[in-house]
Design a protein around this motif. Structure first.
Motif, mmCIF file in Angstrom:
data_model
loop_
_atom_site.group_PDB
_atom_site.id
_atom_site.type_symbol
_atom_site.label_atom_id
_atom_site.label_comp_id
_atom_site.label_asym_id
_atom_site.label_seq_id
_atom_site.Cartn_x
_atom_site.Cartn_y
_atom_site.Cartn_z
ATOM 1 N N UNK A 1 -46.923 98.176 27.685
ATOM 2 C CA UNK A 1 -46.894 98.734 29.048
ATOM 3 C C UNK A 1 -46.001 99.980 29.089
ATOM 4 N N UNK A 2 -44.897 99.954 28.351
ATOM 5 C CA UNK A 2 -43.998 101.115 28.289
ATOM 6 C C UNK A 2 -44.695 102.294 27.620
ATOM 7 N N UNK A 3 -45.452 102.026 26.556
ATOM 8 C CA UNK A 3 -46.202 103.081 25.860
ATOM 9 C C UNK A 3 -47.255 103.687 26.793
ATOM 10 N N UNK A 4 -47.950 102.819 27.544
ATOM 11 C CA UNK A 4 -48.949 103.312 28.510
ATOM 12 C C UNK A 4 -48.279 104.141 29.600
ATOM 13 N N UNK A 5 -47.108 103.694 30.068
ATOM 14 C CA UNK A 5 -46.365 104.438 31.092
ATOM 15 C C UNK A 5 -45.921 105.792 30.548
ATOM 16 N N UNK A 6 -45.535 105.833 29.271
ATOM 17 C CA UNK A 6 -45.126 107.095 28.643
ATOM 18 C C UNK A 6 -46.298 108.064 28.567
ATOM 19 N N UNK A 7 -47.478 107.540 28.287
ATOM 20 C CA UNK A 7 -48.661 108.400 28.188
ATOM 21 C C UNK A 7 -49.061 108.960 29.548
ATOM 22 N N UNK A 8 -49.236 108.054 30.532
ATOM 23 C CA UNK A 8 -49.728 108.482 31.845
ATOM 24 C C UNK A 8 -48.639 109.117 32.712
ATOM 25 N N UNK A 9 -47.369 108.718 32.535
ATOM 26 C CA UNK A 9 -46.304 109.212 33.390
ATOM 27 C C UNK A 9 -45.534 110.393 32.834
ATOM 28 N N UNK A 10 -45.618 110.618 31.517
ATOM 29 C CA UNK A 10 -44.873 111.719 30.903
ATOM 30 C C UNK A 10 -45.815 112.672 30.171
ATOM 31 N N UNK A 11 -46.444 112.189 29.105
ATOM 32 C CA UNK A 11 -47.200 113.085 28.227
ATOM 33 C C UNK A 11 -48.426 113.704 28.911
ATOM 34 N N UNK A 12 -49.430 112.892 29.185
ATOM 35 C CA UNK A 12 -50.686 113.400 29.761
ATOM 36 C C UNK A 12 -50.451 113.995 31.147
ATOM 37 N N UNK A 13 -49.606 113.320 31.929
ATOM 38 C CA UNK A 13 -49.291 113.758 33.287
ATOM 39 C C UNK A 13 -48.673 115.158 33.298
ATOM 40 N N UNK A 14 -47.628 115.357 32.507
ATOM 41 C CA UNK A 14 -46.926 116.646 32.518
ATOM 42 C C UNK A 14 -47.718 117.749 31.820
#
Length: 301
Positions: free
Chosen positions: A69-82
């Motif tokens: 869940x943390x990895x998914x949050x990192x993808x959608x909330x940091x990497x892909x999002x930004x």
């Protein structure tokens, strides 16, 4: 009452910071550093600040089962999002980008209906359709002005960013309920940093720092410290004292502050397309988020 007043002030301050960020970030890229290189700076700087802050916070152990869940949050909330937001902002205008970001609450509602089977009323569906029409109108007919080199593509990427952030809000909710925020946010930003590194490193290396004006360094620092780190801390404060619905309302202030700041500095103009799009999107958001009394015939919620 005193704590609530502080929380309301904090939520307003977050909207002001985000509203100003649209123009400040636009001043930095793509002239001095390209979007992905800027993201690498933003994520790495914020990551260091979150890890340093964690040293002074209560220590908790994260269960192994929560790392996906943390990895998914990192993808959608940091990497892909930004990556999509800054690339989109580099191609469009501050006002257009801020207007599209208002669709986030509608996106969260749609995703909640799909993922967690939350019930949607006809009013909400009408609001979503209105918002989509406004967004499509802005993407298709919003004109490129000034440094807006490709408004249609830029607006589309900002919309993708809003969709990504909607996923993030749903994913991170269970982590917020289970852990102290500093327990997992440092991991979200560390993993996010590793995700953006391959995209941003080459652009970061290309920057000639000797020709970057001092004022641009200050603007980069503003985005790292205030637009990311400080706003996250303020959001924690507001979420403790205010309901999610109340917090969500403050996202509607962002286009107001973004418009005032961008027009005041001559970085953007207010066209009829932007005004009509904003009216449609705000009307849609109003219909989606408006609270109604439970209808007994519908069995409550």
């Amino acid at each position: 009452m005193y704590k609530r007043s502080i929380a309301l002030f904090g939520a307003t301050l977050v909207s002001i910071i985000y509203g100003v960020t649209f123009t400040i970030a636009k001043d930095v890229m793509p002239k001095y550093i390209d979007a992905y290189g800027f993201i690498l700076l933003r994520v790495s700087g914020s990551m260091l600040l979150f890890w340093i802050s964690w040293l002074f916070m209560p220590k908790e152990k994260i269960e192994t089962k929560d790392f996906p869940r943390i990895i998914a949050a990192a993808f959608f909330g940091v990497a892909f999002n930004m990556l999509t937001f800054f690339k989109g902002l580099s191609l469009t205008s501050p006002i257009s980008a801020s207007v599209i970001m208002v669709t986030t609450p509608m996106i969260v509602l749609v995703l909640s209906a799909i993922i967690i089977k939350e019930r949607m009323r006809k009013r909400m569906v009408s609001g979503i359709i209105l918002g989509l029409i406004g967004t499509a109108f802005l993407i298709l007919y919003g004109k490129s002005i000034g440094s807006a080199t490709n408004a249609a593509l830029g607006n589309s990427l900002v919309l993708v960013n809003a969709l990504s952030y909607g996923f993030y809000l749903i994913i991170v909710k269970k982590l917020m309920d289970k852990y102290n925020a500093f327990t997992f946010v440092k991991w979200i930003y560390l993993i996010g940093f590793l995700m953006v590194l391959p995209f941003g490193w080459s652009q970061f290396e290309m920057v000639d720092w000797t020709i970057v004006p001092t004022v641009i360094y200050w603007k980069i620092g503003f985005v790292v410290i205030f637009s990311t780190f400080i706003t996250y801390l303020l959001n924690l404060l507001t979420m403790r004292e205010l309901s999610p619905t109340t917090v969500a309302v403050f996202i509607y202030l962002q286009p107001v502050f973004a418009t005032v700041f961008a027009i005041g500095l001559g970085k953007d103009d207010l066209s009829i397309v932007k005004v009509v799009s904003a009216i449609l999107i705000f009307a849609g958001v109003y219909l989606v988020t408006q609270k109604t009394s439970p209808n007994p015939s519908e069995g409550g919620k």
